[in-house]
Design a protein around this motif. Structure first.
Motif, PDB file in Angstrom:
ATOM      1  N   GLY A 171       0.856  -1.228   0.009  1.00  0.00           N
ATOM      2  CA  GLY A 171      -0.065   0.011   0.052  1.00  0.00           C
ATOM      3  C   GLY A 171       0.816   1.171  -0.021  1.00  0.00           C
ATOM      4  N   VAL A 172       1.889   1.221  -0.884  1.00  0.00           N
ATOM      5  CA  VAL A 172       2.759   2.375  -0.717  1.00  0.00           C
ATOM      6  C   VAL A 172       3.020   2.819  -2.100  1.00  0.00           C
ATOM      7  CG1 VAL A 172       3.803   1.641   1.225  1.00  0.00           C
ATOM      8  CG2 VAL A 172       4.974   0.987  -0.782  1.00  0.00           C
ATOM      9  N   THR A 173       3.552   4.187  -2.058  1.00  0.00           N
ATOM     10  CA  THR A 173       4.041   4.680  -3.457  1.00  0.00           C
ATOM     11  C   THR A 173       5.338   4.783  -3.730  1.00  0.00           C
ATOM     12  OG1 THR A 173       1.947   6.213  -3.306  1.00  0.00           O
ATOM     13  CG2 THR A 173       3.885   6.867  -4.893  1.00  0.00           C
ATOM     14  N   ILE A 174       5.799   4.263  -4.778  1.00  0.00           N
ATOM     15  CA  ILE A 174       7.313   4.274  -5.168  1.00  0.00           C
ATOM     16  C   ILE A 174       7.790   5.744  -5.353  1.00  0.00           C
ATOM     17  CG2 ILE A 174       9.360   3.459  -6.584  1.00  0.00           C
ATOM     18  CD1 ILE A 174       7.515   0.982  -6.960  1.00  0.00           C
ATOM     19  N   THR A 175       8.728   6.351  -4.588  1.00  0.00           N
ATOM     20  CA  THR A 175       9.008   7.830  -4.992  1.00  0.00           C
ATOM     21  C   THR A 175      10.309   7.990  -5.256  1.00  0.00           C
ATOM     22  OG1 THR A 175       9.393   8.349  -2.545  1.00  0.00           O
ATOM     23  CG2 THR A 175       7.079   8.517  -3.424  1.00  0.00           C
ATOM     24  N   HIS A 176      11.285   6.966  -4.947  1.00  0.00           N
ATOM     25  CA  HIS A 176      12.583   7.035  -5.170  1.00  0.00           C
ATOM     26  C   HIS A 176      13.014   5.415  -5.758  1.00  0.00           C
ATOM     27  CE1 HIS A 176      12.318  10.349  -2.827  1.00  0.00           C
ATOM     28  NE2 HIS A 176      13.338  10.895  -3.171  1.00  0.00           N
ATOM     29  N   VAL A 177      14.108   5.481  -6.542  1.00  0.00           N
ATOM     30  CA  VAL A 177      14.973   4.177  -7.018  1.00  0.00           C
ATOM     31  C   VAL A 177      16.141   4.524  -6.984  1.00  0.00           C
ATOM     32  CG1 VAL A 177      14.912   2.479  -8.819  1.00  0.00           C
ATOM     33  CG2 VAL A 177      12.747   3.740  -8.683  1.00  0.00           C
ATOM     34  N   ALA A 178      17.094   3.634  -6.515  1.00  0.00           N
ATOM     35  CA  ALA A 178      18.273   3.945  -6.388  1.00  0.00           C
ATOM     36  C   ALA A 178      19.248   2.613  -6.947  1.00  0.00           C
ATOM     37  CB  ALA A 178      18.918   4.081  -4.949  1.00  0.00           C
ATOM     38  N   GLU A 179      20.431   2.874  -7.588  1.00  0.00           N
ATOM     39  CA  GLU A 179      21.259   1.690  -8.062  1.00  0.00           C
ATOM     40  C   GLU A 179      22.621   1.962  -7.492  1.00  0.00           C
ATOM     41  OE1 GLU A 179      20.215  -0.261 -10.021  1.00  0.00           O
ATOM     42  OE2 GLU A 179      18.999   0.751 -11.750  1.00  0.00           O
ATOM     43  N   THR A 180      23.006   0.633  -6.919  1.00  0.00           N
ATOM     44  CA  THR A 180      24.244   0.748  -5.956  1.00  0.00           C
ATOM     45  C   THR A 180      25.451   0.843  -6.897  1.00  0.00           C
ATOM     46  OG1 THR A 180      24.097  -1.502  -6.134  1.00  0.00           O
ATOM     47  CG2 THR A 180      23.278  -0.633  -4.065  1.00  0.00           C
ATOM     48  N   HIS A 181      25.401   0.246  -8.164  1.00  0.00           N
ATOM     49  CA  HIS A 181      26.197   0.392  -9.260  1.00  0.00           C
ATOM     50  C   HIS A 181      25.685   0.193 -10.735  1.00  0.00           C
ATOM     51  CE1 HIS A 181      26.007  -3.705  -8.158  1.00  0.00           C
ATOM     52  NE2 HIS A 181      26.679  -4.091  -9.027  1.00  0.00           N
ATOM     53  N   VAL A 182      26.395   0.309 -11.650  1.00  0.00           N
ATOM     54  CA  VAL A 182      26.020  -0.022 -13.115  1.00  0.00           C
ATOM     55  C   VAL A 182      26.122  -1.394 -12.983  1.00  0.00           C
ATOM     56  CG1 VAL A 182      26.522   0.098 -15.466  1.00  0.00           C
ATOM     57  CG2 VAL A 182      26.548   2.149 -13.998  1.00  0.00           C
TER      58      VAL A 182
END
Length: 455
Positions: free
Chosen positions: A44-55
């Motif tokens: 029941g949450v909204t995805i506001t951020h996405v992060a990559e640790t590396h390529v």
């Protein structure tokens, strides 16, 4: 702060959804983002951020598509030379997301620009370490360039020490790699969870006081990794598009027969026992099963950027298309069906014998070759007396080195040997597939050569 683990056992990786009940951060998502979206809906949450640790080097990321689709902020290292718009983040920078904060920590080693993220909400802290600190080990350091490996290994040694200094000892550790991924190195523990404090006493990268010894041992223990890795970094830096997970219309029998006759790559997903007993001549065996070996070995063996045709049940074809999309193999064709005579009635059908170790002992004539298709490091540890070693992933390019006469083909479990036997038969060789665990060979009475020094 809640943390939901999204596992991809087919590649040995994990992605994470971190949320506070309202908004969420996703770290290192795989390309099939519908799994992440389903997880977010359930929470029941909204995805506001996405992060990559590396390529990433071992899979095509779903981060860019996920961020675009949800209008989320896409956090990627400012130093990464990517060809798409993102929100650059650098060492020491902190981002607020709902009730928690995310701190970027530079942890070069797996790549030059690798970041780890320390997430906390005032009560709980978690470390998302990507390919840096793993459970009992660290990410491998030889994926960028051979000339960079020593330097990156030194970086890795320093990075994990800095990371544990930055984090609380009670913090949970959440790596992306290390669950069967070829991106891990060293003596990974196989644990399902851990903390920074546990790693301080259990991880060789933290317990080895001699940097030179650590560097030497890690590099000496690096093994071969899938050839498709060479294509993952460039794809991720360019910016991957969405995955097409639809099952194509089944090929008609005439077209499938033509592809076989023309030597195209037709992959049979059925159980390897069923394949050995009856299959379309010229097809290749890559048993789908639970998919745990399928993606890695097919992507490692098959020539890149050539059309694949899958044969199998609709369920297996659908799952295989999903798995292949994660490594950038898009839009394979398919012939849905589990009976070779039904999917291509006019095509030639072939078979080859399948035995256990007792069958090798009883049936092998003098001069016939035992062909071991395991990796060279596996072979060097222990092998059948007199066996010839050509690893599965090298077989297509070394077919002219395969000895003449009947070949008794084995690996560690029977899976790779099935693929190898089908490739060898396709090339006109006389094969017997040993479908047995290698660890059972000595007990069955097979003479062995052991070179490893036992403790």
């Amino acid at each position: 702060m809640d943390i939901v683990v999204i596992e991809t056992p087919q590649l040995g990786d994990r992605s994470y959804l971190i949320h506070d009940g309202a908004v969420a951060l996703v770290i290192d998502p795989q390309r099939d983002i519908d799994r992440v979206e389903s997880t977010a809906r359930e929470a029941g949450v909204t995805i506001t951020h996405v992060a990559e640790t590396h390529v990433h080097n071992d899979y095509v990321s779903g981060g860019l598509e996920l961020a675009r689709k949800h209008g989320a902020t896409y956090l990627v290292n400012a130093a990464d030379p990517v060809k798409f718009d993102r929100t650059p983040v650098s060492d020491g920078e902190t981002v607020s997301i709902g009730s928690f904060t995310v701190k970027a920590v530079a942890t070069p080693g797996h790549t030059h620009t690798h970041l780890s993220f320390i997430v906390e909400d005032g009560e709980k802290q978690a470390v998302f370490s990507g390919g840096s600190l793993l459970f009992g080990s660290v990410g491998r350091t030889d994926l960028v360039a051979e000339t960079d490996t020593v330097g990156l290994t030194r970086d890795q040694y320093a990075s994990v020490r800095r990371l544990v200094e930055e984090a609380d000892h009670s913090a949970g550790l959440y790596p992306t790699h290390g669950f069967g991924s070829f991106c891990s190195s060293g003596p990974a523990t196989g644990a399902d969870s851990s903390t920074i404090g546990e790693q301080l006493t259990a991880n060789h990268a933290l317990t080895d006081p001699d940097e030179e010894h650590f560097v030497r041992e890690l590099i000496n223990n690096l093994t071969a990794y899938p050839s498709y890795y060479a294509h993952m970094g460039p794809a991720n830096a360019k910016g991957p598009g969405p995955a097409d997970l639809s099952v194509p219309e089944s090929l008609d029998a005439a077209e499938l027969t033509r592809r076989l006759d023309d030597g195209e790559w037709v992959v049979d997903l059925r159980n390897r026992v069923a394949f050995s007993s009856s299959h379309l001549q010229g097809s290749i065996s890559f048993e789908y099963g639970d998919g745990s070996s399928f993606t890695t070995f097919l992507g490692w063996v098959m020539p890149w950027d050539q059309q694949l045709t899958l044969i199998g049940s609709r369920e297996d074809v659908e799952d295989a298309i999903r798995d292949l999309s994660r490594i950038g193999i898009d839009s394979p064709d398919a012939a849905v069906g589990t009976d070779p005579r039904t999917v291509a009635p006019d095509a030639a059908v072939a078979s080859y014998p399948q035995v256990g170790w007792d069958g090798l002992l009883a049936g092998r004539a003098d001069g016939e070759t035992v062909l071991d298709v395991r990796r060279t490091d596996e072979f060097a540890d222990t092998h059948v007396d007199g066996a010839v070693n050509i690893p599965l992933h090298e077989l297509l390019n070394r077919m002219d080195e395969v000895p003449a006469g009947k070949l008794w083909v084995h690996c560690g479990s029977g899976y790779r040997a099935s693929a190898a036997s089908s490739l060898l038969q396709r090339a006109g060789k006389d094969v017997v597939h040993i479908n047995a665990m290698f660890d059972a060979a000595a007990a069955a009475g097979v003479p062995m050569t052991r070179t490893a020094v036992e403790a």
